[in-house]
Design a protein around this motif. Structure first.
Motif, short mmCIF file in Angstrom:
data_model
loop_
_atom_site.label_atom_id
_atom_site.label_comp_id
_atom_site.label_asym_id
_atom_site.label_seq_id
_atom_site.Cartn_x
_atom_site.Cartn_y
_atom_site.Cartn_z
N UNK A 1 0.82 -1.22 0.00
CA UNK A 1 0.00 0.00 0.00
C UNK A 1 0.85 1.27 0.00
N UNK A 2 0.45 2.23 -0.84
CA UNK A 2 1.10 3.54 -0.84
C UNK A 2 2.35 3.65 -1.67
N UNK A 3 2.82 2.58 -2.31
CA UNK A 3 4.08 2.62 -3.07
C UNK A 3 3.85 3.32 -4.41
N UNK A 4 4.68 4.31 -4.71
CA UNK A 4 4.63 5.05 -5.97
C UNK A 4 6.01 5.08 -6.60
N UNK A 5 6.04 5.08 -7.94
CA UNK A 5 7.28 5.16 -8.69
C UNK A 5 7.34 6.45 -9.49
N UNK A 6 8.56 6.94 -9.73
CA UNK A 6 8.74 8.01 -10.71
C UNK A 6 8.96 7.45 -12.10
N UNK A 7 9.52 6.25 -12.18
CA UNK A 7 9.75 5.63 -13.47
C UNK A 7 8.50 4.97 -14.02
N UNK A 8 8.55 4.65 -15.29
CA UNK A 8 7.45 3.96 -15.98
C UNK A 8 7.99 2.68 -16.60
N UNK A 9 7.10 1.70 -16.73
CA UNK A 9 7.50 0.42 -17.30
C UNK A 9 7.97 0.58 -18.74
N UNK A 10 9.03 -0.16 -19.08
CA UNK A 10 9.49 -0.20 -20.47
C UNK A 10 8.43 -0.84 -21.37
N UNK A 11 7.53 -1.59 -20.78
CA UNK A 11 6.62 -2.43 -21.56
C UNK A 11 5.17 -1.96 -21.53
N UNK A 12 4.95 -0.74 -21.09
CA UNK A 12 3.57 -0.28 -21.02
C UNK A 12 2.99 -0.11 -22.42
N UNK A 13 1.66 -0.09 -22.50
CA UNK A 13 0.98 -0.19 -23.79
C UNK A 13 1.00 1.10 -24.61
N UNK A 14 0.85 2.26 -23.94
CA UNK A 14 0.71 3.51 -24.67
C UNK A 14 1.74 4.54 -24.23
N UNK A 15 3.00 4.34 -24.59
CA UNK A 15 4.02 5.32 -24.22
C UNK A 15 3.93 6.58 -25.06
N UNK A 16 4.50 7.64 -24.55
CA UNK A 16 4.61 8.87 -25.34
C UNK A 16 5.73 8.71 -26.36
N UNK A 17 5.62 9.29 -27.52
CA UNK A 17 6.67 9.13 -28.54
C UNK A 17 7.97 9.81 -28.11
N UNK A 18 9.08 9.15 -28.37
CA UNK A 18 10.41 9.72 -28.14
C UNK A 18 10.53 10.39 -26.77
N UNK A 19 10.28 9.62 -25.73
CA UNK A 19 10.30 10.19 -24.39
C UNK A 19 11.71 10.56 -23.97
#
Length: 676
Positions: free
Chosen positions: A492-510
């Motif tokens: 409970x309560x855990x948050x990340x600043x990073x995002x998964x390499x494998x997520x479905x809808x990334x922003x282009x050229x992040x």
């Protein structure tokens, strides 16, 4: 209980499919067949010195072989340039400005969930084997690990091999964690291994032969097997004790043994243990396993022991003391079936595993400086007996690769590769004078120090070898990626600043960011790299920014709520007398001083200039030509990205809060280790 661990081919690049970043690079489904997650950090390993990244020397045939079965990230960028800050980012998926582990004496923060804690929350047995004092238990980097040991590289590799192939090594046997079926399995394994027992007269059937013992301690009143046992009854012989019931046994240095005895007690007033003594010349180490008191039927006290002292024959004399007691006052105690058996022999007979799933964090110091490969590995670049720094560095990589290859080959032969997820990466790279400096430092933002390998391999998750093009944030992105592909639950309560390499809808050229200590210093995308000339941090709702000036000094801006001030400051004397500095509290003054010093130095080692740098990596991969003046709009674009990221950091910091782990006093002994 004593816990101690003593513990190919080259891939053709064109055979691997190149794919865009974040595209369906892994099969995202629950991975019930993955029993081992092995996270390997190779300290100071730059990507371009591995064959899989196109290096011309054959430094890494075994790593290349693993990469050829998995996912290779072409341009993985770390978020800090040295171990102390980089590993907390891997562990927590937060940037250095958030986790606050910046200086040598900083301890790990108290309130951020670690990678090990998340795996443990999901039922994994967590093991950390590390060879770097900066991330030792002294600085609380062991949070969330069932076992966390600071060892040498060879000990780590042997420990990893032993645990993976045997599911047991020193420290992993804890009878309190075994249910009755597993305890019974262990007892049966011991029975089948009796012929390898190193104890003479283990059941006392020959009286006290082989033993030093108190008088009248051999009895036929009770026995677990056979007809006799060692026995003390304080009512009958008040002066008797098991303090002197012992036997000396020669054990091989560095080998694991399972040591124990079966003990029965009645009305025992104090604890009885299985004790060991090792050493010579009156310098001894004492260890003990388990404890019993009161009334107990025959109970097994056992543990795994590894001799730590050796003579010229690589042997160690260990005194075993079954039934050792302190301040024994009243009651009865029986000892029977004492054993010292090589652990490998017990494993062969079916020793039960302590867990179904394992998470390993393996941090190897090689190829970190000083580069000292053995003579056999001084094969690169020899010119009439001369070997330079790069040759030695490459030799260490090959030496390490060969040792890892032995583990990978044995895992493959045992069918363990299919049920293991292997991650190979680094905490930072290494420089060899490309931009005027050597080795690495938290300040340096060039590719040689920030571009690291990132290899992920498991045949269920990555069904065919692939490459991921474009930059990814190696350190801040790995943990959310593992949570994603392994379907892990978060506390409970855990948050990340990073995002998964494998997520479905990334922003282009992040964009990918890099921090110089607590300061956001660099941003890069798939073509450009911008190294800024501003240093900004926040303290509560106060933002402090220092901008480097070519002639020295810094343009300082302090933005408390409702008011702000900007002033050019030439030196510290001028800073201390300025209204910009004097109007604030001591705490804020300390931060203003810190920012000024960073901006005044602006250490990016690009000639003697302090201005911002922009590199066109497509046409200038060596980062030799600053094109900031040529592309002012591109500079403005990256400056805005960095301002947005600093604002995001402030917001995350406000929500998460930081409970610092505090400072650790650096003693002379610690200083010696840090310099080693």
């Amino acid at each position: 209980r004593k816990i101690t661990i003593r513990l190919g081919c080259t891939i053709i690049l064109s055979s691997i499919i190149a794919i865009p970043v974040y595209s369906s690079v892994a099969n995202k489904r629950p991975s019930a067949n993955i029993k081992n997650v092995i996270f390997i950090i190779l300290d100071a390993l730059r990507a371009d010195h591995l064959g899989i990244y196109g290096y011309h020397r054959n430094t890494s045939p075994n790593i290349d072989k693993i990469a050829g079965k998995g996912l290779v990230f072409d341009r993985a960028i770390v978020q800090s340039g040295w171990t102390k800050s980089s590993i907390p980012t891997y562990f927590t998926s937060t940037y250095p400005s958030i986790h606050g582990v910046i200086e040598t004496d900083d301890s790990f923060p108290k309130n951020f969930a670690t990678m090990a804690e998340i795996f443990k929350y999901n039922g994994y047995f967590t093991i950390g084997l590390v060879d770097n004092v900066h991330i030792s238990p002294l600085f609380n980097f062991n949070r969330g690990f069932d076992i966390y040991e600071e060892l040498k590289d060879d000990e780590i590799i042997e420990g990893l091999r032993s645990i993976l192939l045997n599911h047991y090594s020193a420290g992993l046997l804890d009878l309190d964690d075994l249910d009755e079926p597993k305890k019974n399995s262990l007892i049966q394994a011991l029975k089948r291994s009796e012929k390898y027992n190193l104890v003479k007269n283990p059941g006392f059937e020959e009286g006290n032969t082989g033993w030093k013992s108190p008088r009248n301690c051999i009895s036929s009143s009770q026995s677990r097997t056979g007809t006799k046992s060692a026995h003390i009854n304080k009512k009958v012989f008040p002066s008797n004790n098991f303090w002197h019931l012992n036997q000396s046994i020669k054990l091989k240095h560095g080998c694991d043994y399972i040591i124990g005895a079966f003990i029965k007690t009645r009305g025992l007033s104090k604890d009885v243990t299985m004790g060991m003594r090792e050493g010579k010349n009156k310098i001894y180490q004492y260890s003990q396993i388990g404890h019993l008191s009161g009334d107990n039927d025959w109970t097994l006290l056992a543990g795994i022991y590894t001799p730590y002292v050796c003579d010229d024959n690589y042997e160690s004399e260990v005194i075993i003391r079954p039934g050792r007691m302190l301040d024994f006052i009243g009651g009865e105690c029986w000892v029977d079936d004492v054993f010292v058996i090589p652990l490998s022999r017990v494993i062969e007979q079916g020793l039960p595993s302590p867990a179904d799933k394992f998470f390993f964090y393996v941090h190897l110091l090689d190829p970190h400086a000083p580069y000292t490969p053995s003579g056999h590995y001084l094969r690169f670049g020899q010119r009439q007996g001369e070997v330079d720094m790069i040759d030695r560095y490459d030799g260490e990589i090959r030496s390490l690769d060969d040792r890892l290859g032995l583990i990978f080959d044995e895992m493959e032969a045992a069918g363990l590769l299919d049920e293991s997820l292997i991650i190979i990466t680094a905490d930072h790279g290494e420089a060899f004078g490309e931009h005027g400096f050597k080795r690495h430092h938290a300040n340096f933002c060039y590719e040689e120090t920030v571009h690291v390998p990132m290899i992920i391999c498991n045949p269920e998750l990555v069904t065919s070898p692939r490459r991921v093009m474009g930059p990814v944030p190696a350190a801040v992105g790995l943990l959310p990626s593992l949570v994603d592909i392994l379907n892990l639950k978060l506390p409970p309560g855990v948050k990340f600043q990073g995002k998964s390499f494998f997520r479905d809808k990334p922003e282009p050229s992040e964009p990918v960011f890099f921090y110089q200590g607590p300061y956001l210093k660099m941003v890069t995308d798939d073509r450009w790299k911008y190294i800024g000339d501003e240093y900004g941090i926040s303290l509560g709702d106060v933002e402090i920014i220092g901008k480097s000036v070519a002639g020295g000094g810094a343009q300082m801006t302090v933005n408390p709520p409702g008011r702000s001030g900007t002033e050019y400051i030439a030196d510290e004397e001028e800073l201390f007398s300025s209204n910009l500095y004097r109007q604030h509290s001591r705490k804020i003054q300390d931060k203003i001083k810190q920012v000024f010093r960073a901006a005044d130095r602006n250490l990016h080692n690009f000639g003697d200039r302090k201005e911002a740098l922009l590199f066109d990596l497509k046409n200038d991969p060596g980062e030799m030509v600053n094109v900031a003046d040529k592309y002012p709009r591109k500079v403005e674009y990256f400056q805005n990205l960095m301002r947005e990221q600093r604002a995001a950091d402030r917001g995350f910091k406000g929500r998460a809060g930081l409970i610092s782990g505090g400072k650790v006093k650096i003693t002379n002994d610690i200083k010696k280790k840090l310099r080693a």
